[in-house]
Design a protein around this motif. Structure first.
Motif, PDB file in Angstrom:
ATOM      1  N   VAL A 191       0.862  -1.176   0.000  1.00  0.00           N
ATOM      2  CA  VAL A 191       0.000   0.000   0.000  1.00  0.00           C
ATOM      3  C   VAL A 191       0.908   1.238   0.000  1.00  0.00           C
ATOM      4  N   PRO A 192       0.660   2.207  -0.902  1.00  0.00           N
ATOM      5  CA  PRO A 192       1.630   3.283  -1.100  1.00  0.00           C
ATOM      6  C   PRO A 192       1.557   4.420  -0.085  1.00  0.00           C
ATOM      7  N   PHE A 193       1.675   4.091   1.202  1.00  0.00           N
ATOM      8  CA  PHE A 193       1.867   5.137   2.191  1.00  0.00           C
ATOM      9  C   PHE A 193       3.248   5.758   1.996  1.00  0.00           C
ATOM     10  N   ALA A 194       3.353   7.063   2.222  1.00  0.00           N
ATOM     11  CA  ALA A 194       4.647   7.734   2.101  1.00  0.00           C
ATOM     12  C   ALA A 194       5.576   7.288   3.227  1.00  0.00           C
ATOM     13  N   LEU A 195       6.841   7.081   2.888  1.00  0.00           N
ATOM     14  CA  LEU A 195       7.862   6.688   3.854  1.00  0.00           C
ATOM     15  C   LEU A 195       8.871   7.809   3.989  1.00  0.00           C
TER      16      LEU A 195
END
Length: 208
Positions: free
Chosen positions: A65-69
């Motif tokens: 899932v493309p949560f910001a890191l």
């Protein structure tokens, strides 16, 4: 592996780490290059990530899932979850506990066919709980070592983790020592310390 197992591990982790002096958290966590604070944030981030990955109704089994890191310093862990430093270690423990509670809730409510993407194979609810347990047990080991605390998780939890996702780990050894060996953190008699390691989320992929 159940949500109850995960909740027990996180509860014991918070109780143990809560005994650390407030000024000790910027020291290195065991053999890691991260500080104890960063490692606790990384653990909370792992639990959060496993929870949200399991929550997709149509999961992308080829990606996360493309949560910001974001890494807060060069060489630090890249996390979605960060604790407010002004809240101190007590606030950090709240972040850890709530991330664990989120994963436990997802493990309890995920349908039987739910699968979460992971580089070690698609994870159902049970293996997601096992992954969260591995992260909790071994990273609290790292943090406790850096903080000068004693961390000895229940043998039953360690044994169940080994049985679920480490099929090639030795069963004759003490379960906690075997788990540390399986994650590259200890040696066993006749077995060198691992420099590369993995677990297996899908029983169908267990090595023969």
């Amino acid at each position: 592996m159940t949500a109850d197992d995960l909740e027990e591990a996180v509860r014991l982790a918070v109780e143990t780490l809560g005994r650390a002096p407030a000024d000790a958290w910027d020291g290195k966590a065991g053999t890691l290059e991260w500080t104890c604070w960063e490692t606790a944030e990384h653990l909370a981030d792992d639990l959060f990530a496993y929870a949200v990955q399991l929550g997709l109704t149509t999961p992308p089994l080829d990606d996360y899932v493309p949560f910001a890191l974001e890494s807060r310093r060069p060489g630090g862990p890249k996390n979605t979850v960060h604790a407010d430093r002004e809240a101190g270690p007590a606030g950090l423990m709240q972040v850890l506990q709530t991330s664990g509670a989120l994963l436990a809730a997802m493990v309890r409510t995920a349908p039987p066919d739910a699968r979460a993407h992971h580089v070690f194979g698609p994870a159902d609810a049970e293996s997601s709980a096992a992954m969260g347990l591995v992260e909790t047990l071994v990273h609290v080991h790292d943090i406790a070592e850096g903080l000068g605390l004693t961390w000895a998780p229940p043998a039953g939890l360690c044994a169940r983790v080994l049985d679920r996702i480490f099929p090639d780990a030795p069963r004759a050894a003490d379960p906690w020592t075997a788990l540390l060996w399986a994650t590259g953190r200890a040696e066993l008699p006749g077995r060198p310390r691992l420099t590369k390691w993995r677990w297996y989320n899908d029983p169908a992929s267990y090595p023969s």
